[in-house]
Design a protein around this motif. Structure first.
Motif, PDB file in Angstrom:
ATOM      1  N   UNK A  39       0.856  -1.206   0.000  1.00  0.00           N
ATOM      2  CA  UNK A  39       0.000   0.000   0.000  1.00  0.00           C
ATOM      3  C   UNK A  39       0.880   1.240   0.000  1.00  0.00           C
ATOM      4  N   UNK A  40       1.087   1.846  -1.165  1.00  0.00           N
ATOM      5  CA  UNK A  40       2.068   2.935  -1.300  1.00  0.00           C
ATOM      6  C   UNK A  40       1.746   4.121  -0.401  1.00  0.00           C
ATOM      7  N   UNK A  41       0.469   4.504  -0.303  1.00  0.00           N
ATOM      8  CA  UNK A  41       0.115   5.644   0.566  1.00  0.00           C
ATOM      9  C   UNK A  41       0.438   5.320   2.019  1.00  0.00           C
ATOM     10  N   UNK A  42       0.105   4.089   2.435  1.00  0.00           N
ATOM     11  CA  UNK A  42       0.366   3.694   3.837  1.00  0.00           C
ATOM     12  C   UNK A  42       1.866   3.644   4.107  1.00  0.00           C
ATOM     13  N   UNK A  43       2.638   3.170   3.125  1.00  0.00           N
ATOM     14  CA  UNK A  43       4.102   3.091   3.310  1.00  0.00           C
ATOM     15  C   UNK A  43       4.692   4.501   3.411  1.00  0.00           C
ATOM     16  N   UNK A  44       4.279   5.384   2.507  1.00  0.00           N
ATOM     17  CA  UNK A  44       4.776   6.771   2.556  1.00  0.00           C
ATOM     18  C   UNK A  44       4.449   7.421   3.903  1.00  0.00           C
ATOM     19  N   UNK A  45       3.229   7.205   4.392  1.00  0.00           N
ATOM     20  CA  UNK A  45       2.808   7.801   5.676  1.00  0.00           C
ATOM     21  C   UNK A  45       3.600   7.184   6.829  1.00  0.00           C
ATOM     22  N   UNK A  46       3.836   5.870   6.763  1.00  0.00           N
ATOM     23  CA  UNK A  46       4.573   5.184   7.833  1.00  0.00           C
ATOM     24  C   UNK A  46       6.024   5.643   7.876  1.00  0.00           C
ATOM     25  N   UNK A  47       6.656   5.769   6.711  1.00  0.00           N
ATOM     26  CA  UNK A  47       8.061   6.225   6.690  1.00  0.00           C
ATOM     27  C   UNK A  47       8.141   7.653   7.236  1.00  0.00           C
ATOM     28  N   UNK A  48       7.170   8.485   6.902  1.00  0.00           N
ATOM     29  CA  UNK A  48       7.138   9.875   7.430  1.00  0.00           C
ATOM     30  C   UNK A  48       7.031   9.849   8.955  1.00  0.00           C
TER      31      UNK A  48
END
Ligand code: NAP
Ligand code: GCO
Length: 267
Positions: free
Chosen positions: A71-80
Protein backbone atom coordinates in the motif's frame (compact mmCIF):
# COMPACT_ATOMS: atom_id res chain seq x y z
CA UNK A 1 44.81 -0.89 9.85
CA UNK A 2 41.21 -2.23 9.73
CA UNK A 3 38.90 -0.71 12.37
CA UNK A 4 36.50 -3.40 13.67
CA UNK A 5 34.09 -0.56 14.56
CA UNK A 6 33.24 -0.55 10.85
CA UNK A 7 30.94 -3.48 11.70
CA UNK A 8 29.09 -1.40 14.32
CA UNK A 9 25.61 0.09 13.59
CA UNK A 10 25.64 2.49 16.55
CA UNK A 11 22.89 5.11 16.33
CA UNK A 12 21.67 3.93 12.92
CA UNK A 13 17.89 3.58 12.31
CA UNK A 14 17.18 0.14 10.84
CA UNK A 15 13.76 -0.56 9.31
CA UNK A 16 13.07 -4.28 8.75
CA UNK A 17 9.77 -5.09 7.04
CA UNK A 18 7.63 -8.04 8.18
CA UNK A 19 9.90 -8.56 11.20
CA UNK A 20 7.51 -9.72 13.96
CA UNK A 21 9.16 -13.13 13.76
CA UNK A 22 11.17 -15.35 11.41
CA UNK A 23 14.14 -14.14 9.38
CA UNK A 24 13.22 -10.47 9.79
CA UNK A 25 13.14 -10.76 13.57
CA UNK A 26 16.56 -12.47 13.60
CA UNK A 27 18.12 -9.83 11.36
CA UNK A 28 16.62 -6.97 13.40
CA UNK A 29 17.88 -8.59 16.62
CA UNK A 30 21.39 -8.77 15.16
CA UNK A 31 21.20 -5.11 14.15
CA UNK A 32 20.16 -4.23 17.73
CA UNK A 33 23.21 -6.12 19.06
CA UNK A 34 25.34 -4.01 16.70
CA UNK A 35 23.86 -0.79 18.13
CA UNK A 36 21.01 0.07 15.76
CA UNK A 37 17.57 1.46 16.67
CA UNK A 38 14.99 -1.10 15.46
CA UNK A 39 11.87 -0.27 13.48
CA UNK A 40 9.60 -2.94 12.00
CA UNK A 41 6.16 -3.26 10.45
CA UNK A 42 3.65 -6.00 9.98
CA UNK A 43 0.22 -6.22 8.42
CA UNK A 44 -1.92 -6.04 11.56
CA UNK A 45 -1.76 -4.77 15.13
CA UNK A 46 -1.83 -8.28 16.65
CA UNK A 47 1.35 -9.21 14.76
CA UNK A 48 3.00 -5.90 15.63
CA UNK A 49 2.11 -6.43 19.32
CA UNK A 50 3.48 -9.98 19.11
CA UNK A 51 6.67 -8.59 17.64
CA UNK A 52 6.98 -5.86 20.29
CA UNK A 53 6.60 -8.50 23.00
CA UNK A 54 9.27 -10.68 21.38
CA UNK A 55 11.71 -7.79 21.03
CA UNK A 56 11.05 -6.75 24.65
CA UNK A 57 11.75 -10.31 25.82
CA UNK A 58 15.03 -10.12 23.90
CA UNK A 59 15.85 -6.86 25.68
CA UNK A 60 15.33 -4.82 22.50
CA UNK A 61 13.35 -1.53 22.46
CA UNK A 62 11.73 -1.72 19.01
CA UNK A 63 9.29 0.61 17.25
CA UNK A 64 6.44 -1.26 15.53
CA UNK A 65 4.08 0.05 12.85
CA UNK A 66 1.04 -1.51 11.16
CA UNK A 67 1.59 -1.20 7.43
CA UNK A 68 1.05 -3.36 4.34
CA UNK A 69 4.13 -3.01 2.13
CA UNK A 70 1.95 -3.14 -1.01
CA UNK A 71 0.00 0.00 0.00
CA UNK A 72 2.07 2.93 -1.30
CA UNK A 73 0.11 5.64 0.57
CA UNK A 74 0.37 3.69 3.84
CA UNK A 75 4.10 3.09 3.31
CA UNK A 76 4.78 6.77 2.56
CA UNK A 77 2.81 7.80 5.68
CA UNK A 78 4.57 5.18 7.83
CA UNK A 79 8.06 6.23 6.69
CA UNK A 80 7.14 9.88 7.43
CA UNK A 81 5.99 8.80 10.92
CA UNK A 82 9.21 6.82 11.46
CA UNK A 83 11.28 9.86 10.43
CA UNK A 84 9.34 12.03 12.92
CA UNK A 85 9.27 9.54 15.81
CA UNK A 86 12.57 7.64 15.45
CA UNK A 87 14.69 9.28 12.79
CA UNK A 88 15.60 9.03 9.10
CA UNK A 89 15.97 5.41 7.96
CA UNK A 90 19.67 4.55 7.50
CA UNK A 91 19.17 0.82 6.82
CA UNK A 92 16.20 -0.82 5.09
CA UNK A 93 15.73 -4.59 4.93
CA UNK A 94 12.97 -5.62 2.50
CA UNK A 95 12.14 -8.87 4.27
CA UNK A 96 8.31 -9.07 4.19
CA UNK A 97 7.22 -11.80 1.83
CA UNK A 98 4.86 -14.66 1.13
CA UNK A 99 4.94 -17.82 -0.92
CA UNK A 100 2.11 -19.77 -2.57
CA UNK A 101 3.05 -23.32 -3.54
CA UNK A 102 0.60 -24.10 -6.38
CA UNK A 103 1.27 -25.85 -9.73
CA UNK A 104 1.31 -23.09 -12.35
CA UNK A 105 -1.60 -24.48 -14.36
CA UNK A 106 -3.71 -24.52 -11.18
CA UNK A 107 -2.61 -21.07 -10.00
CA UNK A 108 -5.00 -18.18 -10.58
CA UNK A 109 -3.68 -14.90 -11.96
CA UNK A 110 -4.96 -13.35 -8.73
CA UNK A 111 -2.73 -15.59 -6.62
CA UNK A 112 0.22 -14.97 -8.95
CA UNK A 113 -0.30 -11.21 -8.73
CA UNK A 114 -0.55 -11.30 -4.91
CA UNK A 115 2.88 -12.94 -4.58
CA UNK A 116 4.44 -10.51 -7.07
CA UNK A 117 2.75 -7.61 -5.26
CA UNK A 118 4.15 -8.44 -1.83
CA UNK A 119 7.51 -9.94 -2.78
CA UNK A 120 8.50 -7.55 -5.59
CA UNK A 121 6.25 -4.47 -5.68
CA UNK A 122 6.56 -4.17 -1.89
CA UNK A 123 10.36 -3.77 -1.91
CA UNK A 124 10.03 -1.23 -4.75
CA UNK A 125 7.42 0.77 -2.81
CA UNK A 126 9.31 0.76 0.51
CA UNK A 127 12.70 1.50 -1.11
CA UNK A 128 11.14 4.43 -3.00
CA UNK A 129 9.85 5.81 0.32
CA UNK A 130 13.19 5.67 2.18
CA UNK A 131 15.70 6.63 -0.55
CA UNK A 132 14.97 10.41 -0.45
CA UNK A 133 15.89 10.50 3.26
CA UNK A 134 19.05 8.48 2.57
CA UNK A 135 20.06 10.91 -0.18
CA UNK A 136 19.55 13.85 2.21
CA UNK A 137 21.64 12.11 4.88
CA UNK A 138 24.42 11.24 2.43
CA UNK A 139 24.32 7.49 3.02
CA UNK A 140 22.02 4.47 3.08
CA UNK A 141 21.89 0.68 3.02
CA UNK A 142 19.15 -1.35 1.36
CA UNK A 143 19.16 -5.15 1.76
CA UNK A 144 16.63 -7.17 -0.24
CA UNK A 145 15.87 -10.68 0.99
CA UNK A 146 16.12 -12.74 -2.17
CA UNK A 147 16.13 -16.54 -2.37
CA UNK A 148 17.48 -19.70 -3.99
CA UNK A 149 14.58 -18.97 -6.31
CA UNK A 150 16.35 -15.83 -7.48
CA UNK A 151 18.56 -18.33 -9.34
CA UNK A 152 16.66 -21.63 -9.54
CA UNK A 153 13.15 -22.81 -10.31
CA UNK A 154 11.19 -25.70 -8.92
CA UNK A 155 7.70 -27.11 -9.23
CA UNK A 156 4.81 -25.08 -7.69
CA UNK A 157 6.69 -21.82 -6.98
CA UNK A 158 6.36 -19.96 -10.34
CA UNK A 159 5.10 -16.69 -8.80
CA UNK A 160 7.66 -16.74 -5.98
CA UNK A 161 10.57 -17.47 -8.34
CA UNK A 162 9.43 -14.72 -10.72
CA UNK A 163 9.22 -12.28 -7.81
CA UNK A 164 12.56 -13.23 -6.27
CA UNK A 165 14.27 -13.21 -9.68
CA UNK A 166 12.86 -9.74 -10.21
CA UNK A 167 14.01 -8.72 -6.73
CA UNK A 168 17.57 -9.69 -7.67
CA UNK A 169 17.38 -7.35 -10.67
CA UNK A 170 15.65 -4.58 -8.66
CA UNK A 171 18.63 -4.86 -6.26
CA UNK A 172 21.07 -4.33 -9.13
CA UNK A 173 19.02 -1.43 -10.46
CA UNK A 174 18.77 0.43 -7.15
CA UNK A 175 22.54 -0.07 -6.78
CA UNK A 176 23.06 1.38 -10.26
CA UNK A 177 20.68 4.32 -9.90
CA UNK A 178 21.64 5.49 -6.38
CA UNK A 179 25.24 4.37 -5.85
CA UNK A 180 26.45 7.91 -6.51
CA UNK A 181 24.57 9.06 -3.36
CA UNK A 182 26.56 6.62 -1.20
CA UNK A 183 23.60 4.25 -1.05
CA UNK A 184 24.50 0.57 -1.29
CA UNK A 185 21.77 -1.89 -2.28
CA UNK A 186 22.55 -5.60 -1.97
CA UNK A 187 20.62 -8.83 -1.56
CA UNK A 188 20.83 -11.74 0.80
CA UNK A 189 19.79 -15.06 -0.74
CA UNK A 190 19.01 -17.45 2.11
CA UNK A 191 19.06 -21.16 1.41
CA UNK A 192 16.39 -23.32 3.04
CA UNK A 193 15.81 -21.83 6.50
CA UNK A 194 13.70 -23.37 9.28
CA UNK A 195 10.96 -20.77 9.75
CA UNK A 196 7.12 -20.83 9.67
CA UNK A 197 7.31 -20.24 5.90
CA UNK A 198 9.07 -23.58 5.32
CA UNK A 199 7.37 -25.53 8.10
CA UNK A 200 5.12 -27.40 5.61
CA UNK A 201 8.27 -28.73 3.89
CA UNK A 202 9.63 -30.16 7.14
CA UNK A 203 6.51 -31.76 8.64
CA UNK A 204 6.95 -35.28 10.00
CA UNK A 205 5.02 -37.85 7.95
CA UNK A 206 2.22 -40.00 9.43
CA UNK A 207 4.68 -42.90 9.80
CA UNK A 208 7.10 -40.64 11.69
CA UNK A 209 9.53 -40.36 8.76
CA UNK A 210 10.97 -37.06 7.62
CA UNK A 211 9.13 -35.11 4.88
CA UNK A 212 10.48 -36.13 1.43
CA UNK A 213 11.35 -32.47 0.75
CA UNK A 214 13.28 -32.33 4.04
CA UNK A 215 15.34 -35.32 2.92
CA UNK A 216 15.77 -33.75 -0.55
CA UNK A 217 17.12 -30.47 0.83
CA UNK A 218 19.53 -32.22 3.19
CA UNK A 219 20.91 -34.12 0.16
CA UNK A 220 21.20 -30.87 -1.83
CA UNK A 221 23.01 -28.97 0.92
CA UNK A 222 26.75 -29.58 1.49
CA UNK A 223 26.24 -28.42 5.09
CA UNK A 224 23.70 -31.32 5.30
CA UNK A 225 21.31 -29.27 7.43
CA UNK A 226 18.53 -26.69 7.16
CA UNK A 227 19.67 -23.15 7.82
CA UNK A 228 18.62 -21.26 10.93
CA UNK A 229 17.57 -17.59 10.85
CA UNK A 230 20.62 -16.97 13.06
CA UNK A 231 22.86 -18.01 10.11
CA UNK A 232 21.77 -14.80 8.37
CA UNK A 233 22.67 -12.44 11.21
CA UNK A 234 26.37 -11.94 10.44
CA UNK A 235 25.92 -11.48 6.68
CA UNK A 236 23.12 -8.95 7.33
CA UNK A 237 25.21 -6.93 9.81
CA UNK A 238 28.08 -6.92 7.30
CA UNK A 239 25.87 -5.60 4.47
CA UNK A 240 24.26 -3.01 6.81
CA UNK A 241 27.62 -1.70 8.09
CA UNK A 242 30.40 0.58 6.84
CA UNK A 243 32.46 -2.57 6.30
CA UNK A 244 30.54 -3.09 3.02
CA UNK A 245 30.57 0.48 1.66
CA UNK A 246 32.09 -0.66 -1.65
CA UNK A 247 29.85 -3.72 -2.01
CA UNK A 248 26.95 -2.76 -4.26
CA UNK A 249 24.45 -4.67 -6.42
CA UNK A 250 25.56 -8.04 -5.05
CA UNK A 251 23.40 -10.92 -3.86
CA UNK A 252 25.14 -12.76 -1.01
CA UNK A 253 23.87 -16.35 -0.95
CA UNK A 254 23.78 -17.78 2.56
CA UNK A 255 22.77 -21.31 1.60
CA UNK A 256 25.23 -23.77 3.13
CA UNK A 257 26.56 -24.36 -0.39
CA UNK A 258 23.35 -25.40 -2.19
CA UNK A 259 24.06 -23.32 -5.32
CA UNK A 260 27.57 -24.83 -5.58
CA UNK A 261 26.50 -28.47 -5.26
CA UNK A 262 24.99 -30.99 -7.71
CA UNK A 263 23.62 -32.98 -4.77
CA UNK A 264 24.60 -36.08 -2.84
CA UNK A 265 24.89 -39.18 -5.04
CA UNK A 266 22.35 -41.90 -4.12
CA UNK A 267 24.08 -44.44 -1.81
P1 NAP B 1 7.62 -15.74 7.32
O1 NAP B 1 7.96 -16.52 8.53
O2 NAP B 1 6.41 -16.10 6.52
O3 NAP B 1 7.56 -14.16 7.70
C1 NAP B 1 7.24 -13.25 6.69
C2 NAP B 1 6.80 -12.00 7.38
O4 NAP B 1 6.35 -11.03 6.40
C3 NAP B 1 5.59 -12.25 8.30
O5 NAP B 1 5.70 -11.50 9.48
C4 NAP B 1 4.44 -11.77 7.44
O6 NAP B 1 3.29 -11.42 8.14
C5 NAP B 1 5.07 -10.55 6.80
N1 NAP B 1 4.27 -10.07 5.66
C6 NAP B 1 3.64 -10.82 4.73
N2 NAP B 1 2.98 -10.02 3.87
C7 NAP B 1 3.21 -8.73 4.27
C8 NAP B 1 2.79 -7.45 3.79
N3 NAP B 1 2.01 -7.33 2.72
N4 NAP B 1 3.20 -6.35 4.46
C9 NAP B 1 3.97 -6.46 5.57
N5 NAP B 1 4.41 -7.65 6.09
C10 NAP B 1 4.02 -8.76 5.43
O7 NAP B 1 8.83 -15.80 6.31
P2 NAP B 1 10.39 -16.01 6.58
O8 NAP B 1 10.71 -17.45 6.35
O9 NAP B 1 10.80 -15.32 7.83
O10 NAP B 1 10.94 -15.21 5.30
C11 NAP B 1 11.21 -13.83 5.37
C12 NAP B 1 11.73 -13.45 4.00
O11 NAP B 1 12.79 -14.34 3.65
C13 NAP B 1 10.67 -13.59 2.90
O12 NAP B 1 10.88 -12.57 1.94
C14 NAP B 1 11.02 -14.95 2.27
O13 NAP B 1 10.60 -15.02 0.92
C15 NAP B 1 12.51 -14.94 2.38
N6 NAP B 1 13.16 -16.24 2.34
C16 NAP B 1 12.80 -17.22 3.23
C17 NAP B 1 13.51 -18.44 3.19
C18 NAP B 1 13.20 -19.59 4.12
O14 NAP B 1 13.70 -20.71 3.85
N7 NAP B 1 12.43 -19.39 5.17
C19 NAP B 1 14.56 -18.61 2.29
C20 NAP B 1 14.84 -17.59 1.39
C21 NAP B 1 14.15 -16.41 1.45
P3 NAP B 1 2.16 -12.57 8.29
O15 NAP B 1 2.56 -13.35 9.49
O16 NAP B 1 0.87 -11.86 8.40
O17 NAP B 1 2.22 -13.43 7.02
C1 GCO C 1 10.16 -23.49 -1.36
C2 GCO C 1 10.77 -22.75 -0.20
C3 GCO C 1 11.88 -21.84 -0.70
C4 GCO C 1 12.43 -21.03 0.43
C5 GCO C 1 13.49 -20.12 -0.02
C6 GCO C 1 14.68 -20.84 -0.59
O1 GCO C 1 8.96 -23.78 -1.30
O2 GCO C 1 10.92 -23.79 -2.29
O3 GCO C 1 9.80 -22.01 0.50
O4 GCO C 1 11.42 -21.04 -1.72
O5 GCO C 1 11.44 -20.25 1.00
O6 GCO C 1 13.03 -19.13 -0.86
O7 GCO C 1 15.71 -19.89 -0.79
Amino acid sequence: MFDMNNFQLNGKVAFVTGASYGIGFAIASAFASAGAKIVFNDINQDLVNRGLEAYKEAGIEAHGYVCDVTDEDAVQATVKKIEEEVGTVDILVNNAGIIKRIPMLEMSAKDFRQVIDIDLNGPFIVSKAVIPGMIKKGHGKIINICSMMSELGRETVSAYAAAKGGLKMLTKNIASEYGEYNIQCNGIGPGYIATPQTAPLRERQADGSRHPFDQFIIAKTPAARWGEAADLMGPAVFLASDASNFVNGHVLYVDGGILAYIGKQPQ
